[in-house]
Design a protein around this motif. Structure first.
Motif, PDB file in Angstrom:
ATOM      1  N   CYS A   4       2.136  -2.193  -4.589  1.00  0.00           N
ATOM      2  CA  CYS A   4       2.271  -3.755  -4.259  1.00  0.00           C
ATOM      3  C   CYS A   4       2.011  -3.697  -2.740  1.00  0.00           C
ATOM      4  O   CYS A   4       2.060  -2.950  -1.941  1.00  0.00           O
ATOM      5  N   ILE A   5       1.005  -4.821  -2.551  1.00  0.00           N
ATOM      6  CA  ILE A   5       0.327  -4.892  -1.344  1.00  0.00           C
ATOM      7  C   ILE A   5       1.505  -5.339  -0.119  1.00  0.00           C
ATOM      8  O   ILE A   5       1.222  -5.127   0.839  1.00  0.00           O
ATOM      9  N   THR A   6       2.835  -5.871  -0.580  1.00  0.00           N
ATOM     10  CA  THR A   6       4.014  -6.253   0.198  1.00  0.00           C
ATOM     11  C   THR A   6       4.750  -4.933   0.622  1.00  0.00           C
ATOM     12  O   THR A   6       5.145  -4.697   1.680  1.00  0.00           O
ATOM     13  N   CYS A   7       5.297  -4.315  -0.456  1.00  0.00           N
ATOM     14  CA  CYS A   7       6.364  -3.301  -0.449  1.00  0.00           C
ATOM     15  C   CYS A   7       6.033  -2.075  -0.551  1.00  0.00           C
ATOM     16  O   CYS A   7       6.629  -1.188  -0.113  1.00  0.00           O
ATOM     17  N   GLY A   8       4.904  -1.889  -1.310  1.00  0.00           N
ATOM     18  CA  GLY A   8       4.213  -0.372  -1.383  1.00  0.00           C
ATOM     19  C   GLY A   8       4.723   0.223  -2.613  1.00  0.00           C
ATOM     20  O   GLY A   8       4.311   1.486  -2.801  1.00  0.00           O
ATOM     21  N   PHE A  20      -4.706  -9.693  -8.920  1.00  0.00           N
ATOM     22  CA  PHE A  20      -5.562 -10.897  -8.806  1.00  0.00           C
ATOM     23  C   PHE A  20      -6.482 -10.623  -7.885  1.00  0.00           C
ATOM     24  O   PHE A  20      -6.302 -10.334  -6.703  1.00  0.00           O
ATOM     25  N   PRO A  21      -7.666 -11.425  -7.705  1.00  0.00           N
ATOM     26  CA  PRO A  21      -8.568 -11.531  -6.574  1.00  0.00           C
ATOM     27  C   PRO A  21      -8.182 -12.409  -5.594  1.00  0.00           C
ATOM     28  O   PRO A  21      -7.683 -13.457  -5.898  1.00  0.00           O
ATOM     29  N   CYS A  22      -8.173 -11.887  -4.327  1.00  0.00           N
ATOM     30  CA  CYS A  22      -8.070 -12.977  -3.151  1.00  0.00           C
ATOM     31  C   CYS A  22      -8.878 -13.994  -3.315  1.00  0.00           C
ATOM     32  O   CYS A  22     -10.009 -14.030  -3.706  1.00  0.00           O
ATOM     33  N   PRO A  23      -8.263 -15.368  -3.017  1.00  0.00           N
ATOM     34  CA  PRO A  23      -9.247 -16.507  -3.256  1.00  0.00           C
ATOM     35  C   PRO A  23     -10.077 -16.830  -2.253  1.00  0.00           C
ATOM     36  O   PRO A  23     -11.014 -17.412  -2.294  1.00  0.00           O
ATOM     37  N   ILE A  24     -10.132 -15.844  -1.043  1.00  0.00           N
ATOM     38  CA  ILE A  24     -11.199 -16.212  -0.138  1.00  0.00           C
ATOM     39  C   ILE A  24     -12.365 -14.868  -0.289  1.00  0.00           C
ATOM     40  O   ILE A  24     -13.447 -15.395  -0.328  1.00  0.00           O
ATOM     41  N   CYS A  25     -11.820 -13.656  -0.345  1.00  0.00           N
ATOM     42  CA  CYS A  25     -12.790 -12.527  -0.387  1.00  0.00           C
ATOM     43  C   CYS A  25     -13.151 -11.813  -1.725  1.00  0.00           C
ATOM     44  O   CYS A  25     -13.834 -11.033  -1.889  1.00  0.00           O
ATOM     45  N   GLY A  26     -12.072 -12.051  -2.684  1.00  0.00           N
ATOM     46  CA  GLY A  26     -12.234 -11.387  -3.976  1.00  0.00           C
ATOM     47  C   GLY A  26     -11.448 -10.003  -3.818  1.00  0.00           C
ATOM     48  O   GLY A  26     -11.699  -9.568  -5.062  1.00  0.00           O
ATOM     49  N   LYS A  41       5.810 -13.104   1.195  1.00  0.00           N
ATOM     50  CA  LYS A  41       4.411 -13.227   1.675  1.00  0.00           C
ATOM     51  C   LYS A  41       3.736 -11.857   1.620  1.00  0.00           C
ATOM     52  O   LYS A  41       4.328 -10.809   1.894  1.00  0.00           O
ATOM     53  N   TYR A  42       2.472 -12.300   1.549  1.00  0.00           N
ATOM     54  CA  TYR A  42       1.601 -10.970   1.494  1.00  0.00           C
ATOM     55  C   TYR A  42       0.203 -11.211   2.387  1.00  0.00           C
ATOM     56  O   TYR A  42      -0.011 -12.478   2.529  1.00  0.00           O
ATOM     57  N   THR A  43      -0.665 -10.319   2.848  1.00  0.00           N
ATOM     58  CA  THR A  43      -1.650 -10.490   3.520  1.00  0.00           C
ATOM     59  C   THR A  43      -2.909  -9.808   3.188  1.00  0.00           C
ATOM     60  O   THR A  43      -2.614  -8.501   2.960  1.00  0.00           O
ATOM     61  N   CYS A  44      -3.988 -10.424   2.830  1.00  0.00           N
ATOM     62  CA  CYS A  44      -5.013  -9.562   2.268  1.00  0.00           C
ATOM     63  C   CYS A  44      -5.533  -8.650   3.359  1.00  0.00           C
ATOM     64  O   CYS A  44      -5.741  -8.922   4.453  1.00  0.00           O
ATOM     65  N   LYS A  45      -5.779  -7.096   3.020  1.00  0.00           N
ATOM     66  CA  LYS A  45      -5.868  -6.398   3.829  1.00  0.00           C
ATOM     67  C   LYS A  45      -7.582  -6.434   4.305  1.00  0.00           C
ATOM     68  O   LYS A  45      -7.832  -5.877   5.264  1.00  0.00           O
ATOM     69  N   LYS A  46      -8.309  -7.264   3.606  1.00  0.00           N
ATOM     70  CA  LYS A  46      -9.741  -7.274   3.870  1.00  0.00           C
ATOM     71  C   LYS A  46      -9.930  -8.381   4.872  1.00  0.00           C
ATOM     72  O   LYS A  46     -10.836  -8.176   5.798  1.00  0.00           O
ATOM     73  N   CYS A  47      -9.498  -9.840   4.289  1.00  0.00           N
ATOM     74  CA  CYS A  47      -9.746 -11.009   5.169  1.00  0.00           C
ATOM     75  C   CYS A  47      -8.726 -11.563   6.094  1.00  0.00           C
ATOM     76  O   CYS A  47      -9.063 -12.383   6.804  1.00  0.00           O
TER      77      CYS A  47
END
Length: 52
Positions: A4-8, A20-26, A41-47
């Motif tokens: 999980c991107i939020t809790c690990g 699912f793909p990030c709506p900004i960078c995929g 809440k979560y934050t994309c690590k790429k963008c």
């Protein structure tokens, strides 16, 4: 195995987790059922895109 991107926590098949793909960078975003259910809440690590 994805986490999980939020809790690990490790994502288990058929437990309500999603990928699912990030709506900004995929970039692939993976979330566990717990974080999804409480709307953590979560934050994309790429963008840096932030989502509920």
């Amino acid at each position: 195995m994805n986490v999980c991107i939020t809790c690990g926590n490790a994502l288990l098949p058929k437990d309500g987790s999603v990928e699912f793909p990030c709506p900004i960078c995929g970039e692939t975003i993976a979330r566990c059922w717990r974080c999804r259910s409480i709307g953590r809440k979560y934050t994309c690590k790429k963008c840096g895109f932030e989502g509920p």
